[in-house]
Scaffold this motif. Structure first.
Motif, PDB file in Angstrom:
ATOM      1  N   PHE A   1       0.866  -1.175   0.000  1.00  0.00           N
ATOM      2  CA  PHE A   1       0.000   0.000   0.000  1.00  0.00           C
ATOM      3  C   PHE A   1       0.904   1.226   0.000  1.00  0.00           C
ATOM      4  O   PHE A   1       2.063   1.162   0.443  1.00  0.00           O
TER       5      PHE A   1
ATOM      6  N   THR B   1      -3.114  10.644   4.160  1.00  0.00           N
ATOM      7  CA  THR B   1      -4.363  10.144   3.580  1.00  0.00           C
ATOM      8  C   THR B   1      -5.546  10.562   4.433  1.00  0.00           C
ATOM      9  O   THR B   1      -5.507  10.463   5.668  1.00  0.00           O
TER      10      THR B   1
ATOM     11  N   PHE C   1      -9.427   9.557   4.935  1.00  0.00           N
ATOM     12  CA  PHE C   1     -10.383   8.494   4.617  1.00  0.00           C
ATOM     13  C   PHE C   1     -11.804   9.041   4.708  1.00  0.00           C
ATOM     14  O   PHE C   1     -12.172   9.680   5.706  1.00  0.00           O
TER      15      PHE C   1
ATOM     16  N   TYR D   1      -0.506   2.517   6.362  1.00  0.00           N
ATOM     17  CA  TYR D   1      -0.631   1.144   5.863  1.00  0.00           C
ATOM     18  C   TYR D   1      -1.638   0.372   6.716  1.00  0.00           C
ATOM     19  O   TYR D   1      -2.477  -0.368   6.184  1.00  0.00           O
TER      20      TYR D   1
ATOM     21  N   LYS E   1      -5.262   1.535   6.013  1.00  0.00           N
ATOM     22  CA  LYS E   1      -5.675   1.074   4.687  1.00  0.00           C
ATOM     23  C   LYS E   1      -5.998  -0.424   4.709  1.00  0.00           C
ATOM     24  O   LYS E   1      -6.985  -0.871   4.102  1.00  0.00           O
ATOM     25  N   THR E   2      -5.185  -1.184   5.430  1.00  0.00           N
ATOM     26  CA  THR E   2      -5.457  -2.620   5.570  1.00  0.00           C
ATOM     27  C   THR E   2      -6.785  -2.847   6.284  1.00  0.00           C
ATOM     28  O   THR E   2      -7.614  -3.677   5.877  1.00  0.00           O
TER      29      THR E   2
END
Length: 622
Positions: A368, A373, A375, A410, A413-414
């Motif tokens: 990733f 970021t 969300f 990461y 995102k996971t």
């Protein structure tokens, strides 16, 4: 009014009949055994005694105790002790008047004999059965023993705070003196502490301690033991307290002992019906490991005035607790942070998240992008986590590198890729209920303690096989009857191969090859043999948890009042403890072996591509 008088008369007559009956029965019954039964003995894993409850110890005679203390304790706790037969009718009427006729003001009427009877059972259950049993034991004590014997048992048994039972231990703890050498100032202070040991301790609040002492002095004046001028003089005299009270503590491994008592309660054996039989408790304590952990913690917490700590070592095979520390100083605080704290666990949550990911097709090289970021959530709100110190690769990174440097982007995102409920479901397997799905859960917004967290880490360490983290293996009574014997669950809770892949990945935090946009979290704390590890931090907490096939090690530091940790050196303490204990415990290499369902592939640690001399990680066979 006549009805009320009749009601009172009936109550009095009924009470007198009841008292006559229990006294009559008490005289016919055998004398209660002093110093036998009614105990808890704790043994380490080598079956050596390391703790015996102090209750009912008669290890110091009245002649070896200051007369000032004896006069003070009787005056403040039960000044009619030598004239009543276990119950004080005047005191009871006074308490009724205060509690019922004066607006519900709470006032007790327990005599020294009643208190001693209660102490003999170790528990304070507020049930009618306990009160009736206590009443019978009170009358049996009065029926078969003289007053001095009862008083001697009481002063050797009563609690003085800071984990201290009995006047001998208390006088040494507070004043570094033998009980016979206590002066009037010291004696009246100690007698006052008994009423509320944690509240009236001069080590915790000198003002309250002096206020309580004044009540004792006033009572001695009423008893004509001292004059008012003497009382005034003593009240103005400061206490010369022991400068090193912890050196007087005789209780071995107090936080571990408290963890055992907590487990006894959970198993249902910390009750009068069992304690009265005498309890011999076999534990998993390893004194050598405990002593080394104590030393390591002491070295790291030296000069840390308010920072607190918890740490524990667990046998990876069966989840038995080998050593446990619940705070830096038991004398100062008996709160066991290892078993009872509720703190966020930070990134020590991520291994469970990545286990789920590996179960759902991820590999050590799954990528990733690590970058700032935001969300977009289904609720319409946004969530914008950041990496530590806001450092990002600004490119794709592998799962191996994400673990090594604890990349938050990461992880989230996971978490979002798998679905927020997946981590909630995984936590429920380990007894964490009522957890709400949220993106931040991936970063450890779960409130718990290292004892509960250890259930997850020992399962990883044991290749997916789950056993409850525990301290007790066997309980017998005074007659040798087995009341409880532990049987391991050995439940295959997680997939073995997935755990093995994860465990190999969790060696990445030590690998300097991952020091790129930020450092691998444990690269400055290498261990002599192979361990898996994960660090965790919030603004208020710092953790380190890791394992190999033999040992699981967890530590936490933070402030009890949840203030921010501003010293970088403080947040490093769990890492130092992990490194120190790992090197101390594991002298020879011991690591997992991949099964036939796994293949070992060397990869470039950054790109994730095959590299002949790269870092070896494990992959499932296609």
């Amino acid at each position: 009014m006549k009805t009320f008088v009749k009601w009172v008369r009936r109550v009095i007559i009924t009470g007198m009949v009841f008292v006559m009956v229990i006294y009559g029965v008490s005289y016919m019954m055998a004398a209660p055994q002093l110093g036998q039964g009614h105990y808890i003995k704790l043994y380490d894993q080598s079956e050596k005694l390391f703790y015996q409850s102090n209750q009912q110890s008669n290890d110091i005679a009245l002649k070896d105790v200051s007369k000032d203390f004896l006069a003070s304790i009787v005056a403040i706790e039960d000044h009619r002790f030598y004239s009543h037969r276990g119950f004080d009718p005047i005191g009871i009427l006074r308490a009724v008047k205060a509690n019922v006729l004066e607006g519900g003001k709470s006032e007790g009427a327990s005599t020294i004999t009643q208190q001693y009877a209660r102490l003999m059972f170790l528990t304070n259950e507020k049930t009618w059965s306990r009160k009736i049993t206590e009443a019978f034991l009170t009358t049996r004590l009065e029926a078969h023993y003289d007053k001095d014997t009862i008083l001697q048992g009481y002063i050797n048994t009563v609690y003085f705070g800071h984990g201290i039972y009995g006047i001998k231990n208390a006088s040494r703890y507070y004043f570094n003196k033998d009980p016979k050498n206590l002066d009037l100032n010291e004696a009246t202070m100690l007698a006052g502490v008994v009423n509320g040991p944690e509240y009236f301790s001069p080590f915790k609040n000198m003002t309250r301690a002096k206020e309580r002492q004044k009540l004792v002095l006033d009572q001695l004046v009423n008893e004509k033991y001292i004059t008012q001028d003497k009382a005034n003089q003593i009240y103005k005299t400061p206490f010369q307290l022991n400068k090193d009270p912890s050196s007087a503590l005789t209780l071995s491994y107090p936080y571990y002992k408290d963890a055992v008592i907590k487990e006894l309660e959970e198993l249902g054996f910390y009750k009068e019906s069992y304690i009265n039989q005498g309890l011999n408790v076999q534990t998993t304590l390893n004194p050598t490991v405990q002593d080394k952990l104590n030393q390591t913690v002491d070295n790291q917490m030296k000069d840390k005035e308010e920072l607190e700590i918890s740490s524990m070592i667990v046998d990876s095979h069966d989840a038995g607790v080998l050593a446990l520390v619940g705070g830096k100083d038991y004398a100062t605080s008996q709160f066991n942070r290892a078993t009872s704290a509720k703190r966020q666990i930070g990134s020590t949550m991520k291994p469970l998240l990545y286990y789920i990911a590996l179960e759902n097709g991820f590999t050590p090289t799954t990528k990733f992008k690590s970058e700032p970021t935001t969300f977009q959530l289904d609720s319409g709100k946004t969530y914008a986590p950041t990496n530590f110190n806001k450092k990002y690769a600004n490119s794709d990174i592998t799962l191996a590198q994400a673990i090594a440097v604890s990349d938050n982007i990461y992880a989230v995102k996971t978490h979002m890729f798998l679905g927020e409920q997946a981590l909630v479901n995984a936590l429920s397997k380990f007894g964490f209920t009522h957890v709400s799905p949220h993106p931040s859960l991936a970063l450890g917004t779960l409130n718990t303690n290292i004892y509960s967290l250890a259930n997850i880490y020992t399962t990883f360490a044991n290749e997916g096989t789950y056993n409850d983290v525990h301290t007790i293996t066997k309980i017998t009574n005074d007659h040798g009857d087995i009341l409880y014997e532990r049987k391991n669950k050995d439940e295959q809770l997680l997939n073995k191969e997935t755990c093995l892949i994860l465990n190999q990945l969790l060696t990445a935090p030590f690998n300097k090859a991952f020091n790129t946009y930020t450092s691998a979290t444990m690269s400055a704390y290498p261990t002599k043999t192979t361990f898996a590890v994960k660090t965790g931090s919030t603004s208020y907490d710092s953790l380190c948890a890791g394992f190999n096939p033999n040992y699981t090690i967890l530590s936490w530091v933070g402030y009890d009042d949840n203030r921010e940790m501003t010293m970088a050196t403080d947040s490093k303490i769990p890492k130092v403890i992990f490194q120190t204990m790992a090197n101390e415990l594991q002298k020879d290499e011991s690591w997992y072996k991949p099964t036939e369902k796994l293949q070992q592939i060397p990869i470039n640690p950054i790109s994730g591509e095959y590299q002949e001399n790269g870092v070896v990680y494990w992959f499932k066979n296609n």
